[in-house]
Scaffold this motif. Structure first.
Motif, PDB file in Angstrom:
ATOM      1  N   THR A  35       0.818  -1.214   0.000  1.00 51.74           N
ATOM      2  CA  THR A  35       0.000   0.000   0.000  1.00 51.74           C
ATOM      3  C   THR A  35       0.851   1.263   0.000  1.00 51.74           C
ATOM      4  O   THR A  35       0.641   2.170  -0.810  1.00 51.74           O
ATOM      5  CB  THR A  35      -0.964   0.011   1.199  1.00 51.74           C
ATOM      6  N   ARG A  36       1.803   1.379   0.887  1.00 53.49           N
ATOM      7  CA  ARG A  36       2.637   2.577   0.969  1.00 53.49           C
ATOM      8  C   ARG A  36       3.399   2.796  -0.336  1.00 53.49           C
ATOM      9  O   ARG A  36       3.494   3.910  -0.839  1.00 53.49           O
ATOM     10  CB  ARG A  36       3.599   2.459   2.157  1.00 53.49           C
ATOM     11  N   SER A  37       3.923   1.722  -0.912  1.00 51.60           N
ATOM     12  CA  SER A  37       4.664   1.828  -2.164  1.00 51.60           C
ATOM     13  C   SER A  37       3.760   2.319  -3.295  1.00 51.60           C
ATOM     14  O   SER A  37       4.161   3.164  -4.102  1.00 51.60           O
ATOM     15  CB  SER A  37       5.274   0.471  -2.521  1.00 51.60           C
ATOM     16  N   VAL A  38       2.539   1.809  -3.364  1.00 55.42           N
ATOM     17  CA  VAL A  38       1.602   2.241  -4.407  1.00 55.42           C
ATOM     18  C   VAL A  38       1.239   3.714  -4.205  1.00 55.42           C
ATOM     19  O   VAL A  38       1.214   4.494  -5.166  1.00 55.42           O
ATOM     20  CB  VAL A  38       0.339   1.352  -4.428  1.00 55.42           C
ATOM     21  N   ILE A  39       0.984   4.113  -2.975  1.00 55.12           N
ATOM     22  CA  ILE A  39       0.660   5.517  -2.685  1.00 55.12           C
ATOM     23  C   ILE A  39       1.820   6.424  -3.099  1.00 55.12           C
ATOM     24  O   ILE A  39       1.610   7.475  -3.716  1.00 55.12           O
ATOM     25  CB  ILE A  39       0.289   5.701  -1.197  1.00 55.12           C
ATOM     26  N   ASN A  40       3.038   6.022  -2.781  1.00 54.27           N
ATOM     27  CA  ASN A  40       4.208   6.817  -3.165  1.00 54.27           C
ATOM     28  C   ASN A  40       4.328   6.925  -4.691  1.00 54.27           C
ATOM     29  O   ASN A  40       4.613   8.001  -5.221  1.00 54.27           O
ATOM     30  CB  ASN A  40       5.484   6.219  -2.581  1.00 54.27           C
ATOM     31  N   ARG A  41       4.107   5.820  -5.369  1.00 52.93           N
ATOM     32  CA  ARG A  41       4.169   5.842  -6.835  1.00 52.93           C
ATOM     33  C   ARG A  41       3.097   6.763  -7.404  1.00 52.93           C
ATOM     34  O   ARG A  41       3.353   7.530  -8.335  1.00 52.93           O
ATOM     35  CB  ARG A  41       3.981   4.437  -7.408  1.00 52.93           C
ATOM     36  N   LEU A  42       1.890   6.695  -6.862  1.00 51.24           N
ATOM     37  CA  LEU A  42       0.806   7.544  -7.353  1.00 51.24           C
ATOM     38  C   LEU A  42       1.095   9.018  -7.104  1.00 51.24           C
ATOM     39  O   LEU A  42       0.759   9.873  -7.933  1.00 51.24           O
ATOM     40  CB  LEU A  42      -0.523   7.138  -6.714  1.00 51.24           C
ATOM     41  N   SER A  43       1.745   9.323  -5.991  1.00 54.73           N
ATOM     42  CA  SER A  43       2.123  10.714  -5.726  1.00 54.73           C
ATOM     43  C   SER A  43       3.120  11.216  -6.765  1.00 54.73           C
ATOM     44  O   SER A  43       3.018  12.349  -7.247  1.00 54.73           O
ATOM     45  CB  SER A  43       2.714  10.848  -4.322  1.00 54.73           C
ATOM     46  N   ARG A  44       4.082  10.362  -7.128  1.00 59.14           N
ATOM     47  CA  ARG A  44       5.047  10.738  -8.165  1.00 59.14           C
ATOM     48  C   ARG A  44       4.354  10.898  -9.516  1.00 59.14           C
ATOM     49  O   ARG A  44       4.654  11.827 -10.275  1.00 59.14           O
ATOM     50  CB  ARG A  44       6.173   9.701  -8.247  1.00 59.14           C
ATOM     51  N   ILE A  45       3.412  10.007  -9.812  1.00 52.47           N
ATOM     52  CA  ILE A  45       2.656  10.096 -11.066  1.00 52.47           C
ATOM     53  C   ILE A  45       1.864  11.399 -11.094  1.00 52.47           C
ATOM     54  O   ILE A  45       1.821  12.093 -12.124  1.00 52.47           O
ATOM     55  CB  ILE A  45       1.726   8.877 -11.235  1.00 52.47           C
ATOM     56  N   GLU A  46       1.266  11.742  -9.979  1.00 56.40           N
ATOM     57  CA  GLU A  46       0.491  12.980  -9.876  1.00 56.40           C
ATOM     58  C   GLU A  46       1.372  14.200 -10.199  1.00 56.40           C
ATOM     59  O   GLU A  46       0.974  15.091 -10.954  1.00 56.40           O
ATOM     60  CB  GLU A  46      -0.070  13.082  -8.457  1.00 56.40           C
TER      61      GLU A  46
END
Length: 92
Positions: A10-21
């Protein structure tokens, strides 16, 4: 819906989505600056790849937690059907 298991990524996906954003905001700025189309397309390809990687992590997490727990509980049909439906929408 009660949570009976954890998702390790979960944390890794959230971090990736923040970078994508952030990357999406940068692409919008490139468009506003009227940067060359090939540069924009390259950045869009990078976002597409990043989304694919985030999706893979979510799928792996689902298989390792949700499907595993459903199998242990002898009730995998509902989880499998849910996964098939989601994959059908994702792939199309």
């Amino acid at each position: 819906m009660s949570k009976t298991h954890t998702h390790k990524q979960t944390r890794s996906v959230i971090n990736r989505l923040s970078r994508i954003e952030g990357h999406i905001r940068a692409i919008k700025a490139m468009l506003e600056e009227e940067r060359p189309c090939p540069e924009i397309l390259i950045q869009l390809a990078a976002v597409k790849s990043a989304i694919t990687k985030a999706s893979r992590l979510v799928l792996e997490d689902h298989m390792e937690s949700c499907l595993y727990q459903a199998t242990k509980a002898n009730a995998p049909e509902k989880e499998w059907n849910s996964l098939k439906e989601a994959l059908g929408k994702y792939v199309m």
